[in-house]
Design a protein around this motif. Structure first.
Motif, PDB file in Angstrom:
ATOM      1  N   HIS A  16       4.846   2.526  -7.147  1.00  0.00           N
ATOM      2  CA  HIS A  16       3.552   1.858  -7.310  1.00  0.00           C
ATOM      3  C   HIS A  16       3.480   1.085  -8.620  1.00  0.00           C
ATOM      4  CE1 HIS A  16      -0.744   1.248  -7.732  1.00  0.00           C
ATOM      5  NE2 HIS A  16      -0.798   2.071  -8.757  1.00  0.00           N
ATOM      6  N   GLU A  17       3.932   1.691  -9.700  1.00  0.00           N
ATOM      7  CA  GLU A  17       3.840   1.054 -11.016  1.00  0.00           C
ATOM      8  C   GLU A  17       4.827  -0.095 -11.175  1.00  0.00           C
ATOM      9  OE1 GLU A  17       4.269   4.308 -13.721  1.00  0.00           O
ATOM     10  OE2 GLU A  17       2.184   4.986 -13.474  1.00  0.00           O
ATOM     11  N   ALA A  73       5.656  -2.179  -8.721  1.00  0.00           N
ATOM     12  CA  ALA A  73       5.292  -3.271  -7.823  1.00  0.00           C
ATOM     13  C   ALA A  73       4.374  -4.271  -8.501  1.00  0.00           C
ATOM     14  CB  ALA A  73       4.628  -2.709  -6.573  1.00  0.00           C
ATOM     15  N   GLN A  98      -4.614  -4.900  -6.624  1.00  0.00           N
ATOM     16  CA  GLN A  98      -3.950  -4.283  -7.777  1.00  0.00           C
ATOM     17  C   GLN A  98      -4.246  -2.791  -7.796  1.00  0.00           C
ATOM     18  OE1 GLN A  98      -1.869  -5.906  -9.642  1.00  0.00           O
ATOM     19  NE2 GLN A  98      -2.286  -7.873  -8.685  1.00  0.00           N
ATOM     20  N   SER A 110       0.069  -3.568  -5.752  1.00  0.00           N
ATOM     21  CA  SER A 110       0.152  -2.299  -5.039  1.00  0.00           C
ATOM     22  C   SER A 110      -1.151  -1.529  -5.136  1.00  0.00           C
ATOM     23  CB  SER A 110       1.297  -1.455  -5.619  1.00  0.00           C
ATOM     24  OG  SER A 110       1.333  -0.172  -5.043  1.00  0.00           O
ATOM     25  N   ALA A 111      -1.525  -0.889  -4.025  1.00  0.00           N
ATOM     26  CA  ALA A 111      -2.662   0.030  -3.994  1.00  0.00           C
ATOM     27  C   ALA A 111      -2.126   1.424  -3.703  1.00  0.00           C
ATOM     28  CB  ALA A 111      -3.665  -0.383  -2.924  1.00  0.00           C
ATOM     29  N   LEU A 112      -2.519   2.408  -4.494  1.00  0.00           N
ATOM     30  CA  LEU A 112      -2.033   3.781  -4.349  1.00  0.00           C
ATOM     31  C   LEU A 112      -3.117   4.635  -3.711  1.00  0.00           C
ATOM     32  CD1 LEU A 112       0.193   5.892  -4.973  1.00  0.00           C
ATOM     33  CD2 LEU A 112      -0.940   6.258  -7.185  1.00  0.00           C
ATOM     34  N   HIS A 113      -2.788   5.271  -2.595  1.00  0.00           N
ATOM     35  CA  HIS A 113      -3.713   6.140  -1.875  1.00  0.00           C
ATOM     36  C   HIS A 113      -3.183   7.573  -1.927  1.00  0.00           C
ATOM     37  CE1 HIS A 113      -5.654   2.582  -0.006  1.00  0.00           C
ATOM     38  NE2 HIS A 113      -4.426   2.093  -0.017  1.00  0.00           N
ATOM     39  N   ALA A 117       6.340   8.220  -5.514  1.00  0.00           N
ATOM     40  CA  ALA A 117       5.289   7.234  -5.226  1.00  0.00           C
ATOM     41  C   ALA A 117       4.807   6.498  -6.467  1.00  0.00           C
ATOM     42  CB  ALA A 117       4.109   7.929  -4.536  1.00  0.00           C
ATOM     43  N   ARG A 118       4.568   7.240  -7.541  1.00  0.00           N
ATOM     44  CA  ARG A 118       4.016   6.586  -8.733  1.00  0.00           C
ATOM     45  C   ARG A 118       4.985   5.584  -9.364  1.00  0.00           C
ATOM     46  NH1 ARG A 118      -0.583   7.907 -10.674  1.00  0.00           N
ATOM     47  NH2 ARG A 118      -0.506  10.070  -9.941  1.00  0.00           N
ATOM     48  N   SER A 123       0.863  -1.181   0.000  1.00  0.00           N
ATOM     49  CA  SER A 123       0.000   0.000   0.000  1.00  0.00           C
ATOM     50  C   SER A 123       0.898   1.228   0.000  1.00  0.00           C
ATOM     51  CB  SER A 123      -0.903   0.018   1.235  1.00  0.00           C
ATOM     52  OG  SER A 123      -1.768  -1.090   1.257  1.00  0.00           O
ATOM     53  N   VAL A 124       0.673   2.122  -0.955  1.00  0.00           N
ATOM     54  CA  VAL A 124       1.464   3.344  -1.070  1.00  0.00           C
ATOM     55  C   VAL A 124       0.585   4.531  -0.683  1.00  0.00           C
ATOM     56  CG1 VAL A 124       2.793   4.838  -2.613  1.00  0.00           C
ATOM     57  CG2 VAL A 124       2.881   2.347  -2.904  1.00  0.00           C
TER      58      VAL A 124
END
Length: 293
Positions: free
Chosen positions: A249-250, A252, A293, A255-258, A245-246, A229-230
């Protein structure tokens, strides 16, 4: 910031505890200091602070997460009363090994690992190096690190980072807080951030800076098996989302981006309620063995 968030930031901190490790990279009598809360038999959440912080930076997380979890926050080697490394330029893997040794000493075989900013690099390295010990991974205001730099570019980046350890005037310190936080951050959060930076030691800072040049987080995360989780503040100026962060995230596999509106580089302090909710969800997902995802 809500009233609940304010109460979390004003909660009492657990006392500092000490444990002696067996890691030769920490010298003859290696000691790590940490704070702990919650039932020792509950699922563990391990919290890793940033380069300008310490275990005290997780006050709001101890208050909320310890109701159903065993919560541990360390003072990284060279921070607080923890022994500094006895080697001149520790790598990210050295910090990960120190964390593994700490968890072993505390009887923790598996945990949800949470890393903020610089601590996210340690957390990601640990998850890649110790997959069986990582239930889930939460990377807050993450950093790509600097292992991809070399030559003059590397030297310039290191010099810039090292300046942050110098003694600062009140005006300079206020400017640092301005950079870390969103413009709307209230006086309570600003006071907490300023106080945390006052406790950083020159040796701890120098070793932490050098660690950043030993790895590159986007190259590391594809091998991580645990769900990630990011968390990133939309107004993060220190580690902007598109630069840090991006890409993580991309890269991984899971990954879930918050992305948090009106939040800067310190989500755990600027929006502790939301931050804690994401951590609890990540811990539950890790427990179930599911990937997002």
């Amino acid at each position: 910031m809500t009233d609940t968030d304010s109460h979390l930031l004003e909660a009492s901190l657990p006392a500092i505890e000490h444990v002696q490790l067996r890691l030769p990279t920490l010298g003859d009598k290696p000691v790590i200091t940490y704070r702990a809360a919650g039932d020792e038999h509950a699922p563990a959440i391990v919290l890793l602070h940033g380069i300008g912080s310490s275990s005290a930076g997780y006050r709001a997380q101890f208050a909320a997460l310890s109701k159903n979890h065993r919560v541990i926050a360390w003072d990284a080697p060279g921070y607080g009363q923890s022994s500094p490394f006895a080697i001149s330029t520790p790598a990210a893997t050295d910090y990960a090994d120190a964390l593994a040794d700490l968890m072993s000493a505390l009887g923790i075989s598996r945990a949800t690992v949470v890393g903020s900013s610089w601590g996210s690099v340690v957390a990601a390295t640990f998850a890649a190096r110790y997959p069986a010990a990582t239930r889930a991974l939460v990377l807050s205001a993450p950093n790509v690190a600097r292992g991809h730099l070399s030559g003059a570019e590397r030297n310039a980046a290191r010099e810039l980072l090292m300046r942050g350890a110098a003694a600062q005037s009140s005006e300079t310190r206020a400017a640092v807080v301005d950079t870390l936080l969103a413009p709307n951050a209230g006086p309570l959060v600003r006071e907490v951030v300023s106080r945390l930076r006052d406790a950083v030691t020159p040796t701890g800072w120098e070793h932490a800076v050098d660690m950043l040049f030993s790895t590159h987080t986007p190259s590391l995360v594809p091998s991580i098996q645990a769900p990630i989780s990011v968390i990133i503040g939309k107004l993060d100026r220190l580690a902007p989302i598109d630069e840090h962060a991006r890409p993580i995230h991309e890269a991984a596999r899971s990954s879930a981006l918050h992305v948090l509106d009106a939040i800067g580089h310190m989500p755990k302090l600027e929006a502790p309620g939301i931050f804690n909710s994401i951590v609890l969800t990540a811990a539950a997902v890790g427990k179930d063995g599911a990937h997002r995802q």
